[in-house]
Write a protein that holds these residues in place. Structure first.
Motif, short mmCIF file in Angstrom:
data_model
loop_
_atom_site.label_atom_id
_atom_site.label_comp_id
_atom_site.label_asym_id
_atom_site.label_seq_id
_atom_site.Cartn_x
_atom_site.Cartn_y
_atom_site.Cartn_z
N TYR A 51 -11.51 127.83 -23.12
CA TYR A 51 -12.40 128.80 -22.48
C TYR A 51 -13.51 128.09 -21.71
N LEU A 52 -14.00 126.98 -22.26
CA LEU A 52 -15.06 126.23 -21.58
C LEU A 52 -14.56 125.69 -20.24
N VAL A 53 -13.32 125.22 -20.20
CA VAL A 53 -12.75 124.75 -18.94
C VAL A 53 -12.67 125.90 -17.93
N GLY A 57 -14.45 127.94 -13.22
CA GLY A 57 -14.63 129.20 -12.50
C GLY A 57 -16.00 129.30 -11.85
N MET A 58 -17.05 128.90 -12.55
CA MET A 58 -18.39 128.93 -11.98
C MET A 58 -18.48 128.01 -10.77
N PHE A 92 -6.50 128.91 -17.93
CA PHE A 92 -6.44 130.35 -18.20
C PHE A 92 -5.04 130.79 -18.61
N LEU A 93 -4.02 130.04 -18.22
CA LEU A 93 -2.67 130.34 -18.69
C LEU A 93 -2.52 129.97 -20.16
N VAL A 111 -2.30 134.69 -13.34
CA VAL A 111 -2.20 133.29 -12.92
C VAL A 111 -1.35 133.12 -11.66
N PRO A 112 -0.11 133.65 -11.59
CA PRO A 112 0.64 133.51 -10.34
C PRO A 112 -0.04 134.20 -9.16
#
Length: 228
Positions: A19-21, A26-27, A65-66, A95-96
């Motif tokens: 989740y941290l990744v 994302g940010m 996220f996958l 994801v796709p």
């Protein structure tokens, strides 16, 4: 502490790391990079390495996220199997869609590399079209970024393995994503001031869940039948 409780905490910390990744990447690619580059070829050309880094961060975010919902399934799957499967499916579907969207960002990068120096009107139009298509893809992906939070938040609420205030934020945030996606189709709603805040509960819930899982793992919480 039982072996099951130890496993839940361990799997929770693994979920927190993934989740941290997702949060940090994302940010960077969804907020920081666009704020520095703008939407013009000139801005992107002046920060070409940052443009490339944004694409790389987006790809990293998609990989993490996958994996994330599968890790969370190990934490929450015994609470209610149907809801946990739905959580995984809704997250994985995005994801796709996101990967297809970022190909338009890559096309924009190719335009920059193929036309160094002053951009022509045709190149600027093609660049703008690539970014527009990228934005449309993100809008569709963000629908699922919201929908997956609904079963995730519900599972957190039932299990007690994370603070229930985070569950409330996840549920409200999921609804906020959906409202923003559909509301954005109508200019009058899209431009409303309150639309800037509808995803705030999601940010609180997701960052809070990330930090809680990373620091404490998941609490053993309530045990539920997988068919409950």
């Amino acid at each position: 502490m039982t072996a099951g409780a130890v496993a839940v905490r361990r799997d929770g910390r693994i979920s927190g790391a993934l989740y941290l990744v997702v949060v940090l990447a994302g940010m960077f690619c969804l907020a920081y990079v666009p704020s520095k580059l703008g939407a013009s070829p000139a801005g992107a050309s002046a920060h070409a390495d940052l443009f490339r880094a944004g694409i790389a961060a987006f790809l990293l975010m998609q990989v993490a996220f996958l994996l994330l919902p599968f890790a969370l399934y190990r934490v929450l799957g015994d609470v209610n199997r149907q809801a946990a499967v739905l959580m995984v499916a809704l997250a994985a579907v995005s994801v796709p869609i996101g990967l297809v969207a970022v190909t338009h960002r890559m096309e924009a990068l190719s335009l920059l590399e193929g036309a160094p120096g002053t951009a022509s009107d045709a190149m600027e139009a093609a660049f703008a079209l690539c970014l527009q298509r990228y934005g449309h893809g993100l809008r569709i992906a963000s629908l699922f970024w919201g929908l997956w939070l609904l079963p995730f938040g519900w599972l957190v609420l039932r299990s007690g393995r994370l603070p229930r205030v985070l569950a409330a934020c996840l549920l409200l945030g999921g609804v906020g994503y959906v409202v923003q996606v559909f509301g954005g189709l109508w200019p009058g709603i899209a431009d409303a001031g309150w639309m800037a805040y509808v995803r705030m509960p999601a940010a609180i819930g997701e960052i809070g869940s990330c930090l809680w899982l990373l620091a404490f793992g998941a609490r053993p919480g309530l045990q539920r039948s997988s068919t409950d």
